[in-house]
Scaffold this motif. Structure first.
Motif, mmCIF file in Angstrom:
data_model
loop_
_atom_site.group_PDB
_atom_site.id
_atom_site.type_symbol
_atom_site.label_atom_id
_atom_site.label_comp_id
_atom_site.label_asym_id
_atom_site.label_seq_id
_atom_site.Cartn_x
_atom_site.Cartn_y
_atom_site.Cartn_z
ATOM 1 N N MET A 111 0.933 -1.413 -0.057
ATOM 2 C CA MET A 111 -0.061 0.184 -0.087
ATOM 3 C C MET A 111 0.999 1.298 -0.130
ATOM 4 O O MET A 111 1.814 1.373 0.654
ATOM 5 C CB MET A 111 -0.957 -0.008 1.223
ATOM 6 N N ARG A 112 0.297 2.251 -0.739
ATOM 7 C CA ARG A 112 1.193 3.540 -0.827
ATOM 8 C C ARG A 112 0.261 4.697 -0.551
ATOM 9 O O ARG A 112 -0.690 4.740 -0.865
ATOM 10 C CB ARG A 112 1.520 3.519 -2.272
ATOM 11 N N VAL A 113 0.760 5.775 0.215
ATOM 12 C CA VAL A 113 0.176 6.974 0.555
ATOM 13 C C VAL A 113 1.171 7.957 0.411
ATOM 14 O O VAL A 113 2.084 8.150 1.173
ATOM 15 C CB VAL A 113 -0.519 7.011 1.981
ATOM 16 N N GLY A 114 0.795 8.763 -0.516
ATOM 17 C CA GLY A 114 1.658 10.013 -0.981
ATOM 18 C C GLY A 114 3.230 9.512 -1.253
ATOM 19 O O GLY A 114 3.502 8.818 -2.004
ATOM 20 N N GLN A 115 4.199 9.801 -0.366
ATOM 21 C CA GLN A 115 5.502 9.477 -0.660
ATOM 22 C C GLN A 115 5.876 8.231 0.363
ATOM 23 O O GLN A 115 6.820 7.798 0.393
ATOM 24 C CB GLN A 115 6.577 10.476 -0.330
ATOM 25 N N LEU A 116 5.033 7.756 1.012
ATOM 26 C CA LEU A 116 4.961 6.463 2.069
ATOM 27 C C LEU A 116 4.670 5.536 1.456
ATOM 28 O O LEU A 116 3.550 5.230 1.076
ATOM 29 C CB LEU A 116 4.249 6.854 3.466
ATOM 30 N N ARG A 117 5.547 4.111 1.927
ATOM 31 C CA ARG A 117 5.228 3.097 1.388
ATOM 32 C C ARG A 117 5.119 1.934 2.572
ATOM 33 O O ARG A 117 6.031 1.962 3.347
ATOM 34 C CB ARG A 117 6.362 2.279 0.312
ATOM 35 N N VAL A 118 4.088 1.402 2.912
ATOM 36 C CA VAL A 118 4.010 0.480 4.079
ATOM 37 C C VAL A 118 4.538 -0.543 3.805
ATOM 38 O O VAL A 118 4.628 -1.360 2.887
ATOM 39 C CB VAL A 118 2.332 0.291 4.395
ATOM 40 N N GLU A 119 5.419 -1.008 5.014
ATOM 41 C CA GLU A 119 6.239 -2.055 4.939
ATOM 42 C C GLU A 119 5.609 -3.242 5.930
ATOM 43 O O GLU A 119 5.351 -4.184 5.516
ATOM 44 C CB GLU A 119 7.680 -1.803 5.278
ATOM 45 N N HIS A 120 5.364 -2.966 7.214
ATOM 46 C CA HIS A 120 4.835 -3.737 8.177
ATOM 47 C C HIS A 120 3.994 -3.000 9.353
ATOM 48 O O HIS A 120 4.215 -1.974 9.398
ATOM 49 C CB HIS A 120 5.840 -4.777 8.638
ATOM 50 N N GLU A 121 3.455 -3.736 10.114
ATOM 51 C CA GLU A 121 2.716 -3.168 11.048
ATOM 52 C C GLU A 121 3.760 -2.962 12.320
ATOM 53 O O GLU A 121 4.831 -3.995 12.730
ATOM 54 C CB GLU A 121 1.634 -4.086 11.628
ATOM 55 N N GLY A 122 3.537 -1.874 12.871
ATOM 56 C CA GLY A 122 4.190 -1.564 14.065
ATOM 57 C C GLY A 122 3.721 -1.852 15.466
ATOM 58 O O GLY A 122 2.616 -2.167 15.643
ATOM 59 N N GLU A 123 4.393 -1.138 16.594
ATOM 60 C CA GLU A 123 3.670 -1.174 17.890
ATOM 61 C C GLU A 123 2.285 -0.451 17.770
ATOM 62 O O GLU A 123 2.389 0.675 17.276
ATOM 63 C CB GLU A 123 4.814 -0.768 18.797
ATOM 64 N N PRO A 124 1.316 -1.062 18.552
ATOM 65 C CA PRO A 124 0.001 -0.020 18.635
ATOM 66 C C PRO A 124 0.338 1.109 19.381
ATOM 67 O O PRO A 124 1.072 1.216 20.254
ATOM 68 C CB PRO A 124 -0.917 -1.230 19.284
ATOM 69 N N TYR A 125 -0.485 2.092 19.112
ATOM 70 C CA TYR A 125 -0.659 3.546 19.810
ATOM 71 C C TYR A 125 -1.452 3.424 20.868
ATOM 72 O O TYR A 125 -2.668 2.765 20.751
ATOM 73 C CB TYR A 125 -1.137 4.474 18.629
ATOM 74 N N GLU A 126 -0.782 3.466 22.077
ATOM 75 C CA GLU A 126 -1.664 3.395 23.194
ATOM 76 C C GLU A 126 -1.878 4.883 23.802
ATOM 77 O O GLU A 126 -0.960 5.899 23.855
ATOM 78 C CB GLU A 126 -0.958 2.582 24.180
ATOM 79 N N TRP A 127 -3.099 5.060 24.300
ATOM 80 C CA TRP A 127 -3.529 6.374 24.743
ATOM 81 C C TRP A 127 -4.039 6.230 26.053
ATOM 82 O O TRP A 127 -5.263 5.338 26.241
ATOM 83 C CB TRP A 127 -4.377 7.255 23.751
ATOM 84 N N ARG A 128 -3.510 6.709 27.077
ATOM 85 C CA ARG A 128 -3.983 6.616 28.528
ATOM 86 C C ARG A 128 -4.077 5.213 29.009
ATOM 87 O O ARG A 128 -5.036 4.936 29.576
ATOM 88 C CB ARG A 128 -5.434 7.307 28.767
ATOM 89 N N GLY A 129 -3.097 4.467 28.592
ATOM 90 C CA GLY A 129 -3.056 3.078 28.918
ATOM 91 C C GLY A 129 -3.946 2.144 28.180
ATOM 92 O O GLY A 129 -3.870 0.780 28.700
ATOM 93 N N ARG A 130 -4.670 2.474 27.288
ATOM 94 C CA ARG A 130 -5.539 1.811 26.427
ATOM 95 C C ARG A 130 -5.202 1.645 25.232
ATOM 96 O O ARG A 130 -4.592 2.729 24.602
ATOM 97 C CB ARG A 130 -7.044 2.032 26.420
ATOM 98 N N PHE A 131 -5.303 0.613 24.394
ATOM 99 C CA PHE A 131 -4.971 0.541 22.972
ATOM 100 C C PHE A 131 -5.929 1.374 22.296
ATOM 101 O O PHE A 131 -7.234 1.380 22.250
ATOM 102 C CB PHE A 131 -5.311 -0.918 22.387
ATOM 103 N N SER A 132 -5.364 2.399 21.430
ATOM 104 C CA SER A 132 -6.112 3.375 20.463
ATOM 105 C C SER A 132 -6.032 2.944 19.056
ATOM 106 O O SER A 132 -7.193 2.868 18.702
ATOM 107 C CB SER A 132 -5.598 4.632 21.005
ATOM 108 N N ARG A 133 -5.018 3.171 18.542
ATOM 109 C CA ARG A 133 -4.970 2.855 17.150
ATOM 110 C C ARG A 133 -3.820 2.145 16.642
ATOM 111 O O ARG A 133 -2.858 1.670 17.546
ATOM 112 C CB ARG A 133 -4.520 4.322 16.405
ATOM 113 N N ARG A 134 -3.959 1.382 15.601
ATOM 114 C CA ARG A 134 -2.560 0.668 15.159
ATOM 115 C C ARG A 134 -1.934 1.564 14.370
ATOM 116 O O ARG A 134 -2.068 2.632 13.888
ATOM 117 C CB ARG A 134 -3.247 -0.142 13.953
ATOM 118 N N ARG A 135 -0.588 1.107 14.363
ATOM 119 C CA ARG A 135 0.647 1.869 13.769
ATOM 120 C C ARG A 135 1.248 1.166 12.786
ATOM 121 O O ARG A 135 1.257 -0.106 12.907
ATOM 122 C CB ARG A 135 1.573 2.426 14.618
ATOM 123 N N TRP A 136 1.631 1.641 11.731
ATOM 124 C CA TRP A 136 2.263 0.992 10.569
ATOM 125 C C TRP A 136 3.830 1.726 10.223
ATOM 126 O O TRP A 136 4.058 3.081 10.396
ATOM 127 C CB TRP A 136 1.527 1.313 9.182
#
Length: 191
Positions: A1-26
């Protein structure tokens, strides 16, 4: 998948907000070569389109004035262009270089290019024609031309004040001061 100048390589650590899982990161690789982690919602909405390199380039372009001024420093080409436009001796400059809103300087740079070294000055091969794309170039160690400010007769020769001061061994500034005060030329040129 490609967005602008970014090419997605793999899933990263999830984004946590206030101790809870909030969003996935790539983990994405930018076209400039940098790796960056981007939240999934920012990729889906196309709000993040690079690692930050585009923002840096846009900010740098905004800081540059016509491509010739940045951070208080002015490019020597910009000074040369300004000097052409503000000469009082009636030197003509082509319309393309006199354009407003930075277009004149951009055209000047396209036609003449960057100054190769501090020893180079902008000259006209044909002094009868206006400064323009075919009649301007950078030349090294060009002696300054023009009408001398003042000629003096000394030892049977006409010469400029600079030449007379050099031959007499008197500092130029001192010679000028003496002449301003009304000294005769012969007396002013005595060491």
């Amino acid at each position: 998948m490609r967005v602008g100048q970014l090419r997605v390589e793999h899933e990263g650590e999830p984004y946590e907000w206030r101790g809870r899982f909030s969003r996935r990161r790539w983990v994405c690789r930018c076209d400039c070569g940098n790796l960056t982690e981007v939240r999934e919602d920012r990729l889906k909405n196309h709000t993040t389109r690079s690692c930050g390199c585009v923002r840096t380039a846009v900010a740098r372009d905004r800081l540059l004035r016509h491509g010739g001024r940045s951070g208080g420093r002015v490019a020597p080409e910009y000074w040369a262009w300004q000097a052409l436009l503000h000469r009082s001796e009636g030197v003509r400059v082509c319309r393309r270089w006199r354009a407003g809103k930075g277009q004149g300087f951009t055209a000047f740079l396209e036609d003449v290019g960057s100054r190769p070294s501090p020893r180079h000055r902008l000259t006209r091969p044909d002094p009868s024609r206006a400064f323009g794309p075919g009649n301007a170039c950078w030349q090294a160690d060009v002696p300054r031309r023009g009408v001398p400010r003042r000629l003096v007769a000394w030892r049977g020769r006409q010469m400029t004040l600079h030449e007379a001061a050099e031959k007499a061994g008197v500092p130029y500034a001192r010679l000028c001061k003496r002449l301003e005060r009304g000294w005769p030329v012969e007396l002013a040129l005595q060491a």
